[in-house]
Motif scaffolding. Structure first.
Motif, PDB file in Angstrom:
ATOM      1  N   ALA A 136       0.824  -1.208   0.000  1.00 17.03           N
ATOM      2  CA  ALA A 136       0.000   0.000   0.000  1.00 17.03           C
ATOM      3  C   ALA A 136       0.854   1.253   0.000  1.00 17.03           C
ATOM      4  O   ALA A 136       1.971   1.278   0.535  1.00 17.03           O
ATOM      5  N   PHE A 137       0.299   2.314  -0.589  1.00 20.65           N
ATOM      6  CA  PHE A 137       0.935   3.627  -0.633  1.00 20.65           C
ATOM      7  C   PHE A 137       0.151   4.592   0.254  1.00 20.65           C
ATOM      8  O   PHE A 137      -1.065   4.735   0.081  1.00 20.65           O
ATOM      9  N   ASN A 138       0.819   5.285   1.160  1.00 17.97           N
ATOM     10  CA  ASN A 138       0.175   6.370   1.896  1.00 17.97           C
ATOM     11  C   ASN A 138       0.007   7.570   0.984  1.00 17.97           C
ATOM     12  O   ASN A 138       0.978   8.023   0.358  1.00 17.97           O
ATOM     13  N   ILE A 139      -1.221   8.089   0.900  1.00 15.51           N
ATOM     14  CA  ILE A 139      -1.485   9.276   0.101  1.00 15.51           C
ATOM     15  C   ILE A 139      -2.091  10.341   1.002  1.00 15.51           C
ATOM     16  O   ILE A 139      -2.511  10.049   2.128  1.00 15.51           O
ATOM     17  N   PRO A 140      -2.153  11.605   0.542  1.00 12.70           N
ATOM     18  CA  PRO A 140      -2.755  12.653   1.366  1.00 12.70           C
ATOM     19  C   PRO A 140      -4.162  12.280   1.833  1.00 12.70           C
ATOM     20  O   PRO A 140      -4.938  11.675   1.085  1.00 12.70           O
ATOM     21  N   SER A 141      -4.483  12.683   3.055  1.00 12.35           N
ATOM     22  CA  SER A 141      -5.729  12.228   3.678  1.00 12.35           C
ATOM     23  C   SER A 141      -6.982  12.776   3.011  1.00 12.35           C
ATOM     24  O   SER A 141      -8.076  12.260   3.242  1.00 12.35           O
ATOM     25  N   ASN A 142      -6.847  13.804   2.168  1.00 12.58           N
ATOM     26  CA  ASN A 142      -8.016  14.392   1.510  1.00 12.58           C
ATOM     27  C   ASN A 142      -8.138  13.987   0.042  1.00 12.58           C
ATOM     28  O   ASN A 142      -8.919  14.588  -0.696  1.00 12.58           O
ATOM     29  N   GLN A 143      -7.391  12.936  -0.391  1.00 10.85           N
ATOM     30  CA  GLN A 143      -7.345  12.670  -1.830  1.00 10.85           C
ATOM     31  C   GLN A 143      -7.792  11.267  -2.242  1.00 10.85           C
ATOM     32  O   GLN A 143      -7.537  10.865  -3.378  1.00 10.85           O
ATOM     33  N   ILE A 144      -8.491  10.542  -1.395  1.00 12.07           N
ATOM     34  CA  ILE A 144      -8.865   9.179  -1.780  1.00 12.07           C
ATOM     35  C   ILE A 144      -9.862   9.188  -2.943  1.00 12.07           C
ATOM     36  O   ILE A 144      -9.754   8.377  -3.875  1.00 12.07           O
ATOM     37  N   GLU A 145     -10.833  10.083  -2.937  1.00 11.09           N
ATOM     38  CA  GLU A 145     -11.801  10.140  -4.040  1.00 11.09           C
ATOM     39  C   GLU A 145     -11.111  10.570  -5.332  1.00 11.09           C
ATOM     40  O   GLU A 145     -11.410  10.043  -6.407  1.00 11.09           O
ATOM     41  N   GLN A 146     -10.182  11.509  -5.224  1.00  9.98           N
ATOM     42  CA  GLN A 146      -9.422  11.920  -6.405  1.00  9.98           C
ATOM     43  C   GLN A 146      -8.569  10.772  -6.938  1.00  9.98           C
ATOM     44  O   GLN A 146      -8.384  10.638  -8.152  1.00  9.98           O
ATOM     45  N   ALA A 147      -8.033   9.967  -6.027  1.00 12.07           N
ATOM     46  CA  ALA A 147      -7.217   8.828  -6.442  1.00 12.07           C
ATOM     47  C   ALA A 147      -8.040   7.840  -7.267  1.00 12.07           C
ATOM     48  O   ALA A 147      -7.566   7.309  -8.284  1.00 12.07           O
ATOM     49  N   VAL A 148      -9.260   7.587  -6.842  1.00  8.99           N
ATOM     50  CA  VAL A 148     -10.153   6.691  -7.591  1.00  8.99           C
ATOM     51  C   VAL A 148     -10.410   7.255  -8.987  1.00  8.99           C
ATOM     52  O   VAL A 148     -10.335   6.525  -9.990  1.00  8.99           O
ATOM     53  N   LYS A 149     -10.690   8.538  -9.065  1.00  9.68           N
ATOM     54  CA  LYS A 149     -10.961   9.166 -10.363  1.00  9.68           C
ATOM     55  C   LYS A 149      -9.730   9.114 -11.262  1.00  9.68           C
ATOM     56  O   LYS A 149      -9.840   8.875 -12.473  1.00  9.68           O
ATOM     57  N   TRP A 150      -8.544   9.329 -10.668  1.00 13.22           N
ATOM     58  CA  TRP A 150      -7.321   9.299 -11.469  1.00 13.22           C
ATOM     59  C   TRP A 150      -7.088   7.906 -12.036  1.00 13.22           C
ATOM     60  O   TRP A 150      -6.739   7.762 -13.221  1.00 13.22           O
ATOM     61  N   LEU A 151      -7.262   6.871 -11.219  1.00 13.40           N
ATOM     62  CA  LEU A 151      -7.071   5.502 -11.691  1.00 13.40           C
ATOM     63  C   LEU A 151      -7.995   5.197 -12.865  1.00 13.40           C
ATOM     64  O   LEU A 151      -7.573   4.624 -13.879  1.00 13.40           O
ATOM     65  N   LYS A 152      -9.246   5.589 -12.750  1.00 13.20           N
ATOM     66  CA  LYS A 152     -10.199   5.335 -13.829  1.00 13.20           C
ATOM     67  C   LYS A 152      -9.848   6.148 -15.076  1.00 13.20           C
ATOM     68  O   LYS A 152      -9.998   5.666 -16.213  1.00 13.20           O
ATOM     69  N   TYR A 153      -9.360   7.351 -14.862  1.00 15.22           N
ATOM     70  CA  TYR A 153      -9.007   8.221 -15.989  1.00 15.22           C
ATOM     71  C   TYR A 153      -7.876   7.625 -16.827  1.00 15.22           C
ATOM     72  O   TYR A 153      -7.880   7.728 -18.060  1.00 15.22           O
ATOM     73  N   VAL A 154      -6.904   6.987 -16.167  1.00 15.79           N
ATOM     74  CA  VAL A 154      -5.763   6.414 -16.913  1.00 15.79           C
ATOM     75  C   VAL A 154      -6.023   4.977 -17.333  1.00 15.79           C
ATOM     76  O   VAL A 154      -5.137   4.310 -17.869  1.00 15.79           O
ATOM     77  N   GLY A 155      -7.233   4.473 -17.073  1.00 13.42           N
ATOM     78  CA  GLY A 155      -7.609   3.155 -17.567  1.00 13.42           C
ATOM     79  C   GLY A 155      -7.288   1.998 -16.645  1.00 13.42           C
ATOM     80  O   GLY A 155      -7.237   0.841 -17.094  1.00 13.42           O
TER      81      GLY A 155
END
Length: 295
Positions: free
Chosen positions: A131-150
């Motif tokens: 697992a990667f620790n990411i900023p605490s306010n960016q989990i929803e953005q992370a999901v969108k980014w993953l989907k955006y890049v396929g």
């Protein structure tokens, strides 16, 4: 009197995590020196003597190898893969993690404060969970980014984001890399690290989790705690799952064959090497043999 600070170990009655916090609190020089200072300022020999005894107790603990329970920070994680070119395309080409080193049969990347290394081994189809620790306010953005890049987000019970309550207090999402490793972006709310720019994998602070399948969860988790001066974060006294470490770094110790979230794919023993920032290290081979070096 000299053993009085060790009453902090009564915190173990409430779990090793509470015991670790109690031990750290009562084995900090700041408080013993404060007692000494108060004693001299008030010309009170009792306060001064208490501070001197307390300081001596902490020094004795240090001299015989006992110390404050440490934060767990993974500085190097070395795994196996079948094709380093696929890993380069994914972790460097797509995620933009800088390459730390490379050769014909190995490649490494900088993931925040962690170096992630893959050694090519075509003799086994290894797979891992980390697992990667990411900023605490960016989990929803992370999901969108993953989907955006396929990249397919792996749902759990129909949800893209999995919430973990106490004692983890985090939200996470899961996905695969090209070799089927189960990866996780995890936003830990106790770390309070927020970021005001759009999400990108380069926002990751570090690799904070690595799955460690084993034949005996209790024995392995106890060895990790004792040898590496860590404490249990979750799942204490479980014979199937124990998280050893803290928010910055965790060994996810599971019974071999236990399914990984969120897919339920059975965990298996494969070679893994982990180095921490206190010079402690863990080496596990595909037979389940453990080599733990204290920091």
């Amino acid at each position: 009197m000299v053993l009085l600070p060790d009453l902090a170990m009564l915190g173990y009655c409430f779990g090793s995590r509470v015991e670790a916090r109690c031990y750290n609190f009562f084995h900090t020089y700041m408080f013993s020196w404060l007692c000494i200072t108060i004693g001299f300022m008030l010309e009170n020999s009792i306060w001064a003597m208490l501070g001197l005894i307390w300081t001596a107790h902490i020094a004795i603990d240090r001299s015989i190898g006992f110390g404050r329970r440490l934060k767990m920070r993974i500085t190097n994680l070395t795994l196996h893969c079948n094709d380093v070119s696929k890993m380069k395309a994914f972790y460097n080409g797509l995620f933009n993690f800088p390459i730390s080193k490379k050769g014909a049969d190995y490649i490494g990347f900088y993931v925040g404060t962690t170096e992630l290394v893959f050694n090519q081994n075509t003799d086994e189809d290894s797979f891992y969970h980390f697992a990667f620790n990411i900023p605490s306010n960016q989990i929803e953005q992370a999901v969108k980014w993953l989907k955006y890049v396929g990249i397919d987000v792996l749902p759990y019970r129909g949800l893209d984001v999995v919430h973990f309550g106490s004692p983890i207090d985090a939200d996470a999402c899961y996905f695969h890399d090209p070799e089927g490793n189960i990866l996780e972006f995890i936003a830990r709310y106790r770390l309070l690290g927020e970021y005001d720019k759009p999400f990108h994998p380069l926002n990751a602070y570090c690799i904070s989790e690595i799955g460690i399948p084993t034949f005996n969860v209790l024995e392995t988790s106890n060895k990790l705690c004792e040898s590496m001066n860590l404490s249990v974060l979750d799942g204490e006294n479980s014979d199937t799952f124990t998280a050893v470490g803290d928010d910055e770094g965790t060994f996810i110790v599971v019974k071999e064959g236990r399914g990984w979230l969120p897919t339920g794919r059975e965990s298996r023993l494969y070679s893994v090497e982990v180095h921490l920032d206190n010079q402690a290290s863990l080496l596990v081979d595909h037979l389940g043999n453990f080599n733990i070096t204290s920091g």
